[in-house]
Design an enzyme around this catalytic site. Structure first.
Site, PDB file in Angstrom:
ATOM      1  N   LEU A 124      10.635 -21.165  -3.493  1.00 21.30           N
ATOM      2  CA  LEU A 124       9.585 -20.242  -3.024  1.00 21.30           C
ATOM      3  C   LEU A 124       8.303 -20.397  -3.854  1.00 21.30           C
ATOM      4  O   LEU A 124       8.359 -20.455  -5.081  1.00 21.30           O
ATOM      5  CB  LEU A 124      10.094 -18.796  -3.142  1.00 21.30           C
ATOM      6  CG  LEU A 124       9.083 -17.711  -2.773  1.00 21.30           C
ATOM      7  CD1 LEU A 124       8.848 -17.688  -1.263  1.00 21.30           C
ATOM      8  CD2 LEU A 124       9.541 -16.329  -3.248  1.00 21.30           C
ATOM      9  N   HIS A 145       2.947   3.125  -8.931  1.00 15.57           N
ATOM     10  CA  HIS A 145       2.819   1.685  -9.215  1.00 15.57           C
ATOM     11  C   HIS A 145       4.074   1.170  -9.929  1.00 15.57           C
ATOM     12  O   HIS A 145       4.559   0.085  -9.650  1.00 15.57           O
ATOM     13  CB  HIS A 145       1.580   1.413 -10.065  1.00 15.57           C
ATOM     14  CG  HIS A 145       0.295   1.793  -9.387  1.00 15.57           C
ATOM     15  ND1 HIS A 145       0.030   1.498  -8.068  1.00 15.57           N
ATOM     16  CD2 HIS A 145      -0.810   2.452  -9.835  1.00 15.57           C
ATOM     17  CE1 HIS A 145      -1.178   1.944  -7.748  1.00 15.57           C
ATOM     18  NE2 HIS A 145      -1.705   2.533  -8.793  1.00 15.57           N
ATOM     19  N   ASP A 168       0.839  -1.202   0.000  1.00 16.13           N
ATOM     20  CA  ASP A 168       0.000   0.000   0.000  1.00 16.13           C
ATOM     21  C   ASP A 168       0.871   1.248   0.000  1.00 16.13           C
ATOM     22  O   ASP A 168       1.990   1.229   0.519  1.00 16.13           O
ATOM     23  CB  ASP A 168      -0.917  -0.029   1.239  1.00 16.13           C
ATOM     24  CG  ASP A 168      -2.051   0.962   1.133  1.00 16.13           C
ATOM     25  OD1 ASP A 168      -2.305   1.482   0.030  1.00 16.13           O
ATOM     26  OD2 ASP A 168      -2.697   1.236   2.158  1.00 16.13           O
TER      27      ASP A 168
HETATM   28  C1  FPP Z   1      -1.721   0.131  -3.361  1.00 10.00           C
HETATM   29  O1  FPP Z   1      -1.327   1.475  -3.429  1.00 10.00           O
HETATM   30  C2  FPP Z   1      -1.163  -0.650  -4.448  1.00 10.00           C
HETATM   31  C3  FPP Z   1      -1.870  -1.279  -5.420  1.00 10.00           C
HETATM   32  C4  FPP Z   1      -3.356  -1.236  -5.481  1.00 10.00           C
HETATM   33  C5  FPP Z   1      -1.235  -2.022  -6.521  1.00 10.00           C
HETATM   34  C6  FPP Z   1       0.032  -2.768  -6.237  1.00 10.00           C
HETATM   35  C7  FPP Z   1       0.775  -2.882  -7.509  1.00 10.00           C
HETATM   36  C8  FPP Z   1       2.122  -2.833  -7.669  1.00 10.00           C
HETATM   37  C9  FPP Z   1       3.051  -2.765  -6.570  1.00 10.00           C
HETATM   38  C10 FPP Z   1       2.752  -2.784  -9.028  1.00 10.00           C
HETATM   39  C11 FPP Z   1       2.581  -3.938  -9.914  1.00 10.00           C
HETATM   40  C12 FPP Z   1       2.681  -5.264  -9.288  1.00 10.00           C
HETATM   41  C13 FPP Z   1       3.490  -6.269  -9.703  1.00 10.00           C
HETATM   42  C14 FPP Z   1       3.372  -7.583  -9.080  1.00 10.00           C
HETATM   43  C15 FPP Z   1       4.518  -6.102 -10.720  1.00 10.00           C
HETATM   44  P1  FPP Z   1      -2.421   2.615  -3.580  1.00 10.00           P
HETATM   45  O2  FPP Z   1      -2.523   2.972  -5.018  1.00 10.00           O
HETATM   46  O3  FPP Z   1      -3.709   2.187  -2.958  1.00 10.00           O
HETATM   47  O4  FPP Z   1      -1.734   3.763  -2.751  1.00 10.00           O
HETATM   48  P2  FPP Z   1      -2.441   4.941  -1.941  1.00 10.00           P
HETATM   49  O5  FPP Z   1      -3.232   4.297  -0.839  1.00 10.00           O
HETATM   50  O6  FPP Z   1      -1.287   5.743  -1.430  1.00 10.00           O
HETATM   51  O7  FPP Z   1      -3.289   5.697  -2.914  1.00 10.00           O
END
Ligand code: FPP
Length: 258
Positions: free
Chosen positions: A147, A54, A37
């Site tokens: 893993l 992201h 997050d």
């Molecule tokens: C939460 O941050 C994150 C996500 C919803 C997506 C996670 C995705 C990645 C880390 C990138 C791609 C993944 C892989 C496996 C290559 P948020 O957008 O909710 O952050 P915020 O709460 O600060 O808005």
């Protein structure tokens, strides 16, 4: 994998070394699950678009997968896209899907080289091109015995339990399964069937929520929350979480031994 495998990637003289040496390799969590997050906030702090957060978060994924494999964890589960995340702007969803596809394309050879088994957990319904790339990764790494790397996509804990119960009832009605229903029966119908439950649940960006993640499986997980935003999360943070986990006393509803 072992201490030696981990030391290979920690530069000599690094301030991470005492942390590495503080880990008891005999008492590692078998399964670590992570709610990634804070990508959006990371981007906002840098006056960038959310999608840049992201993109930066993908580098953390690479680092954590490699560290987990070198440590010798059995299972790592990353929460990448929830059943609720479709509500985000179309452009953000399509960037996330693109990143996933790109990640697998680039990383498949590394996963194979490191004997990492890849699996998607969640409901079907991803775009066709993404789904086929994920299916290819799953198939190609099926034989790997190191893993077990789960990525939760179009995932919801309640959806998972609902799907399990539907399948269980359908099989019972069809006369395929007349056994009494125990807790293990439910576990065996979840997406994570056959895997140990998470011992450690990590959440980044300081939020104190479980956000519909692995609801059944985290019944007795130790929870570790850090203010670090996901794109800044690196090996040292995973090691800190594990070192902290190893100081805890797990009682599973019992009392401490005297
Ligand atoms: C939460 O941050 C994150 C996500 C919803 C997506 C996670 C995705 C990645 C880390 C990138 C791609 C993944 C892989 C496996 C290559 P948020 O957008 O909710 O952050 P915020 O709460 O600060 O808005």
């Amino acid at each position: 994998m072992s201490l030696q495998d981990l030391l290979e990637v920690v530069p000599s003289g690094s301030d991470e070394l005492p942390l590495v040496r503080s880990i008891d390799f005999e008492r590692l969590p078998r399964h670590v699950a992570i709610i990634m997050d804070g990508n959006g906030r990371w981007a906002k702090l840098r006056h960038k678009r959310r999608v840049e957060g992201h993109r930066a978060g993908s580098a953390s994924v690479r680092d954590v997968v490699e560290t987990s494999a070198r440590l010798g964890l059995q299972v790592l589960t990353l929460y990448a896209f929830s059943v609720e995340n479709w509500k985000r702007p179309k452009a953000e969803v399509s960037t996330l899907m693109g990143l996933l596809k790109h990640y697998l394309r680039i990383e498949l050879s590394t996963l194979l080289k490191n004997n990492i088994r890849f699996q998607v957990i969640g409901r079907p319904g991803l775009p066709e091109d993404v789904a086929s790339e994920l299916a290819r990764g799953t198939e190609r790494t099926r034989h790997c015995t190191g893993l077990h790397f789960n990525i939760a996509l179009n995932y919801g804990g309640r959806a998972e339990i609902t799907d399990a119960v539907r399948r269980l009832v359908a099989e019972a009605v069809a006369g395929k399964n007349g056994d009494p229903i125990e807790e293990d029966t439910i576990s065996s119908y979840l997406y994570t069937a056959g895997q140990p439950d998470p011992d450690l649940l990590i959440r980044t960006s300081g939020e104190m929520r479980v956000s519909n993640f692995l609801l059944w499986q985290i019944a007795y997980s130790e929870i570790w929350v850090t203010d670090v935003l996901w794109p800044d999360f690196r090996r040292r943070h995973l090691l800190q979480a594990i070192a902290d986990y190893q100081k805890r006393e797990r009682r599973y509803g019992g009392i401490a031994p005297v």
